[in-house]
Design a protein around this motif. Structure first.
Motif, PDB file in Angstrom:
ATOM      1  N   GLY A   1       0.531  -1.359  -0.091  1.00 24.31           N
ATOM      2  CA  GLY A   1      -0.053   0.149   0.028  1.00 24.31           C
ATOM      3  C   GLY A   1       0.946   1.264  -0.097  1.00 24.31           C
ATOM      4  O   GLY A   1       0.519   2.495   0.321  1.00 24.31           O
TER       5      GLY A   1
ATOM      6  N   ALA B   1      -7.825   6.592  -2.092  1.00 17.17           N
ATOM      7  CA  ALA B   1      -7.057   5.281  -2.335  1.00 17.17           C
ATOM      8  C   ALA B   1      -8.028   4.294  -1.809  1.00 17.17           C
ATOM      9  O   ALA B   1      -8.810   4.550  -1.039  1.00 17.17           O
ATOM     10  CB  ALA B   1      -5.710   5.103  -1.618  1.00 17.17           C
TER      11      ALA B   1
ATOM     12  N   ASN C   1      -5.952  -0.689  -0.332  1.00 18.25           N
ATOM     13  CA  ASN C   1      -4.851  -0.220  -0.197  1.00 18.25           C
ATOM     14  C   ASN C   1      -4.597   0.380   1.028  1.00 18.25           C
ATOM     15  O   ASN C   1      -3.448   0.267   1.507  1.00 18.25           O
ATOM     16  CB  ASN C   1      -4.760   0.759  -1.429  1.00 18.25           C
ATOM     17  CG  ASN C   1      -3.294   1.622  -1.431  1.00 18.25           C
ATOM     18  OD1 ASN C   1      -3.239   2.394  -0.840  1.00 18.25           O
ATOM     19  ND2 ASN C   1      -2.685   1.148  -2.353  1.00 18.25           N
ATOM     20  N   LYS C   2      -5.689   1.109   1.638  1.00 17.82           N
ATOM     21  CA  LYS C   2      -5.322   1.450   3.125  1.00 17.82           C
ATOM     22  C   LYS C   2      -4.995   0.589   4.093  1.00 17.82           C
ATOM     23  O   LYS C   2      -4.069   0.740   4.983  1.00 17.82           O
ATOM     24  CB  LYS C   2      -6.336   2.450   3.393  1.00 17.82           C
ATOM     25  CG  LYS C   2      -6.927   3.534   2.537  1.00 17.82           C
ATOM     26  CD  LYS C   2      -8.015   4.306   2.891  1.00 17.82           C
ATOM     27  CE  LYS C   2      -8.026   5.698   1.963  1.00 17.82           C
ATOM     28  NZ  LYS C   2      -9.452   6.095   2.415  1.00 17.82           N
TER      29      LYS C   2
ATOM     30  N   ALA D   1      -3.659  -2.399   3.290  1.00 13.56           N
ATOM     31  CA  ALA D   1      -2.216  -2.960   3.117  1.00 13.56           C
ATOM     32  C   ALA D   1      -1.217  -2.106   3.825  1.00 13.56           C
ATOM     33  O   ALA D   1      -0.205  -2.532   4.353  1.00 13.56           O
ATOM     34  CB  ALA D   1      -1.962  -3.186   1.707  1.00 13.56           C
ATOM     35  N   ARG D   2      -1.543  -0.355   3.620  1.00 15.29           N
ATOM     36  CA  ARG D   2      -0.517   0.245   3.961  1.00 15.29           C
ATOM     37  C   ARG D   2      -0.588   0.215   5.526  1.00 15.29           C
ATOM     38  O   ARG D   2       0.482   0.485   6.240  1.00 15.29           O
ATOM     39  CB  ARG D   2      -0.970   1.576   3.687  1.00 15.29           C
ATOM     40  CG  ARG D   2       0.090   2.626   4.002  1.00 15.29           C
ATOM     41  CD  ARG D   2      -0.410   3.930   3.195  1.00 15.29           C
ATOM     42  NE  ARG D   2      -1.479   4.604   3.554  1.00 15.29           N
ATOM     43  CZ  ARG D   2      -2.571   5.323   2.763  1.00 15.29           C
ATOM     44  NH1 ARG D   2      -2.347   5.521   1.651  1.00 15.29           N
ATOM     45  NH2 ARG D   2      -3.656   5.861   3.543  1.00 15.29           N
TER      46      ARG D   2
END
Length: 253
Positions: A61, A219, A223-224, A226-227
């Motif tokens: 992410g 996003a 993705n958020k 994963a980050r």
């Protein structure tokens, strides 16, 4: 007189104004230094120093690195290789810093300290908590930081430290200062010389040579996630390493 530590100032060939300002400053202080030709990420020169894999960044992410960040990373990696190969410790300065007026007196001190602390931060973007491990003349202290201070404005590195950093740099997915701060990966504790003798120069209208990208708040949800998972994993690793180091030091005392 040439000392037994190299002082390298990272500078892009096209950044003539920055080079002039650094030369005027260091010449006035009587510091012996060299300009190190920075890599230009716009030309893909970073590929000579490490593999950049945006796919790895995407899986975590993370945003892709900019050409400026890639060039910055390659410049520092090249300096580490030089340090390892020559066997000479190095003080690394970027070309947008100011040193204290007695910096020439700091050089031999830093040279002595880097024998005991293979990676020594002499500048930082963020203030971080830490514990004092050594008191020095002129009110200076060596502090073990519990978290990375970010930035590559100024640090000292021994050949041993250079080899430790190079050992884990085969593939890069984050800015180089983030990697330097990941002490749980390369095993180099974050030691700082405080008060810092080097700090960032006010912009004075000079443009940055490293582009920045702001996070896209739109996003995707995956993705958020994963980050955030990547951030939490790093935090767990950091805290675990610090805790292990702390209890080891108690056992030795």
């Amino acid at each position: 007189m040439r000392s037994d530590i190299d002082i390298l100032v990272v500078n892009l060939e096209r950044s003539t104004e920055r080079r002039t300002l650094m030369a005027e400053q260091l010449d006035r202080l009587g510091v012996v230094y060299q300009f190190f030709p920075a890599f230009d990420g716009r030309k893909g020169e970073h590929a000579r120093e490490f593999r950049y894999d945006p796919a790895i960044a995407a899986r975590h992410g993370l945003r892709p690195l900019t050409p400026g960040e890639l060039g910055c990373a390659a410049s520092h990696v090249a300096i580490w290789r030089r340090c390892s190969e020559t066997g000479r410790p190095v003080i690394v300065l970027e070309d947008d810093v100011i040193t204290e007026d007695r910096f020439a007196e700091d050089v031999p001190l830093i040279r002595d300290l880097v024998e005991r602390y293979p990676l020594l931060r002499i500048a930082a973007i963020r203030e971080r908590p830490g514990r004092v491990v050594e008191s020095l003349p002129r009110g200076r202290q060596v502090v073990r930081l519990s978290n990375g201070p970010r930035g590559t404005m100024g640090y000292a590195l021994s050949p041993q430290g250079a080899r430790a950093l190079l050992h884990e740099i085969d593939t890069l997915a984050e800015p180089i200062d983030h990697y330097i701060d990941m002490f749980w990966l390369h095993g180099l504790r974050i030691m700082a010389l405080k008060p810092y003798p080097v700090w960032e120069r006010p912009s004075d209208g000079l443009p940055s040579t490293i582009e920045s990208i702001r996070w896209d708040h739109r996003a995707s949800f995956p993705n958020k996630i994963a980050r955030e998972a990547h951030r939490l994993l790093g935090e767990v690793m950091r805290v675990s390493y610090n805790a292990s180091d702390y209890f080891t030091s108690i056992g030795r005392s």
